[in-house]
Motif scaffolding. Structure first.
Motif, PDB file in Angstrom:
ATOM      1  N   LYS A 186     -71.278  58.242 157.961  1.00 49.91           N
ATOM      2  CA  LYS A 186     -70.791  58.517 156.611  1.00 49.91           C
ATOM      3  C   LYS A 186     -70.289  59.963 156.511  1.00 49.91           C
ATOM      4  O   LYS A 186     -69.221  60.234 155.942  1.00 49.91           O
ATOM      5  N   PHE A 187     -71.055  60.899 157.087  1.00 47.35           N
ATOM      6  CA  PHE A 187     -70.630  62.300 157.068  1.00 47.35           C
ATOM      7  C   PHE A 187     -69.299  62.468 157.791  1.00 47.35           C
ATOM      8  O   PHE A 187     -68.403  63.168 157.302  1.00 47.35           O
ATOM      9  N   SER A 188     -69.151  61.841 158.948  1.00 50.16           N
ATOM     10  CA  SER A 188     -67.923  62.002 159.736  1.00 50.16           C
ATOM     11  C   SER A 188     -66.709  61.494 158.967  1.00 50.16           C
ATOM     12  O   SER A 188     -65.658  62.152 158.952  1.00 50.16           O
ATOM     13  N   LYS A 189     -66.842  60.353 158.334  1.00 47.39           N
ATOM     14  CA  LYS A 189     -65.724  59.809 157.565  1.00 47.39           C
ATOM     15  C   LYS A 189     -65.352  60.736 156.413  1.00 47.39           C
ATOM     16  O   LYS A 189     -64.164  61.042 156.196  1.00 47.39           O
ATOM     17  N   GLU A 190     -66.346  61.189 155.660  1.00 48.34           N
ATOM     18  CA  GLU A 190     -66.069  62.056 154.523  1.00 48.34           C
ATOM     19  C   GLU A 190     -65.517  63.409 154.980  1.00 48.34           C
ATOM     20  O   GLU A 190     -64.582  63.944 154.367  1.00 48.34           O
ATOM     21  N   ALA A 191     -66.068  63.952 156.057  1.00 47.11           N
ATOM     22  CA  ALA A 191     -65.588  65.244 156.547  1.00 47.11           C
ATOM     23  C   ALA A 191     -64.142  65.146 157.018  1.00 47.11           C
ATOM     24  O   ALA A 191     -63.344  66.071 156.806  1.00 47.11           O
ATOM     25  N   ALA A 192     -63.780  64.027 157.648  1.00 50.88           N
ATOM     26  CA  ALA A 192     -62.393  63.841 158.089  1.00 50.88           C
ATOM     27  C   ALA A 192     -61.458  63.742 156.886  1.00 50.88           C
ATOM     28  O   ALA A 192     -60.338  64.270 156.904  1.00 50.88           O
ATOM     29  N   PHE A 193     -61.911  63.073 155.836  1.00 50.85           N
ATOM     30  CA  PHE A 193     -61.102  62.973 154.623  1.00 50.85           C
ATOM     31  C   PHE A 193     -60.854  64.354 154.022  1.00 50.85           C
ATOM     32  O   PHE A 193     -59.712  64.717 153.709  1.00 50.85           O
ATOM     33  N   TYR A 194     -61.910  65.151 153.886  1.00 47.22           N
ATOM     34  CA  TYR A 194     -61.740  66.481 153.307  1.00 47.22           C
ATOM     35  C   TYR A 194     -60.960  67.407 154.240  1.00 47.22           C
ATOM     36  O   TYR A 194     -60.278  68.327 153.770  1.00 47.22           O
ATOM     37  N   GLN A 195     -61.042  67.166 155.529  1.00 45.15           N
ATOM     38  CA  GLN A 195     -60.200  67.904 156.474  1.00 45.15           C
ATOM     39  C   GLN A 195     -58.730  67.685 156.134  1.00 45.15           C
ATOM     40  O   GLN A 195     -57.932  68.626 156.101  1.00 45.15           O
ATOM     41  N   ALA A 196     -58.365  66.431 155.875  1.00 45.02           N
ATOM     42  CA  ALA A 196     -56.979  66.115 155.514  1.00 45.02           C
ATOM     43  C   ALA A 196     -56.596  66.746 154.186  1.00 45.02           C
ATOM     44  O   ALA A 196     -55.513  67.337 154.044  1.00 45.02           O
ATOM     45  N   VAL A 197     -57.477  66.648 153.191  1.00 52.78           N
ATOM     46  CA  VAL A 197     -57.179  67.201 151.864  1.00 52.78           C
ATOM     47  C   VAL A 197     -56.949  68.703 151.949  1.00 52.78           C
ATOM     48  O   VAL A 197     -55.969  69.236 151.406  1.00 52.78           O
ATOM     49  N   ARG A 198     -57.830  69.415 152.640  1.00 49.94           N
ATOM     50  CA  ARG A 198     -57.684  70.866 152.747  1.00 49.94           C
ATOM     51  C   ARG A 198     -56.428  71.237 153.534  1.00 49.94           C
ATOM     52  O   ARG A 198     -55.750  72.221 153.209  1.00 49.94           O
ATOM     53  N   TRP A 199     -56.113  70.446 154.555  1.00 45.79           N
ATOM     54  CA  TRP A 199     -54.910  70.724 155.345  1.00 45.79           C
ATOM     55  C   TRP A 199     -53.657  70.572 154.490  1.00 45.79           C
ATOM     56  O   TRP A 199     -52.748  71.394 154.531  1.00 45.79           O
TER      57      TRP A 199
END
Length: 261
Positions: free
Chosen positions: A239-252
């Motif tokens: 769950k953490f990995s999925k959410e962290a990848a999503f926020y990685q995209a948003v911040r990028w």
């Protein structure tokens, strides 16, 4: 709107005013933004629904082989809309994505891949980007997953009309497609990705360095191929990995496509 070239699903969270989207966009690591369960709010519509009054960045969402028909893909597209982006998701498989079980009788994975080659898929995505540019956004980003992330790289080449890209657990990626990148790209890798082993991951990172473009890579320990969309949310690490990848995209996208932050 369904047509062989492209069927577009247009996302926005305008109806979700309980998330305070009526007055301002939601950004940052807000746990209310990303949804793992429930009904998708995106619909196939003619009139665009927006997550905030004047979104300036559009996100073209490129799915894995399971298509925009899959609930997890629709929910993730919703999540990008809640983050303040206008989202368009082309139907890259013309209504016939791969089955969730590759062992389904009658399904041939090799045949499916050949049927949806770049020559078939590029025009569909180009149509989605072309449509996005008619909506009034000033910048366009692309986010791709598995099958779709190859096309994130392809559409970051010169003259494709995309300003920044994100790719999670790449597959089928060719060296020339990485070398052709002319815009900022962020990539999320999975430690246990059997379709992209560590030596290939290192090769891709070296190729990105050679592009002289801004880039970011993240490696998620314990994650497997598909984690950016289809993580088991009952397992905290996934769950953490999925959410962290999503926020990685948003911040990028906020940093390199002129988002609101």
């Amino acid at each position: 709107m369904r047509r062989s070239l492209a069927s577009l699903l247009l996302w926005g969270a305008g109806m979700m005013r309980s998330l305070a989207c009526a007055e301002q966009c939601s950004y940052g690591d807000n746990p209310q933004i990303i949804a793992h369960t429930g009904d998708s709010v995106g619909t196939e519509v003619i009139e665009i629904r927006r997550s905030c009054e004047n979104p300036t960045v559009g996100v073209v969402y490129l799915t894995d082989v399971f298509g925009i028909q899959q609930a997890e893909n629709r929910l993730l597209a919703d999540s990008f809309a809640r983050a303040g982006f206008l989202v368009v998701a082309p139907d890259m498989f013309n209504g016939t994505p791969a089955p969730l079980d590759f062992n389904t009788p009658g399904f041939n994975q090799t045949e499916f891949t050949l049927l949806h080659s770049p020559a078939d898929t590029d025009p569909i995505i180009a149509k989605g980007i072309e449509y996005m540019k008619t909506t009034g956004v000033s910048k366009v980003a692309v986010t791709g997953y598995c099958f779709g992330d190859r096309y994130t790289f392809r559409f970051l080449a010169a003259g494709k009309g995309v300003d920044a890209g994100f790719a999670a657990h790449p597959a089928l990626l060719e060296d020339s497609e990485v070398q052709a990148v002319t815009r900022p790209i962020s990539v999320a890798f999975a430690e246990n990705d059997t379709t992209l082993l560590p030596p290939r991951r290192s090769e891709i990172e070296a190729l990105l360095l050679g592009t002289a473009q801004p880039y970011q890579t993240s490696l998620f320990g314990g994650a497997s191929h598909g984690f950016g969309v289809r993580a088991n949310n009952s397992v905290p690490e996934q769950k953490f990995s999925k959410e962290a990848a999503f926020y990685q995209a948003v911040r990028w996208f906020n940093a390199w496509a002129g988002g609101a932050l």
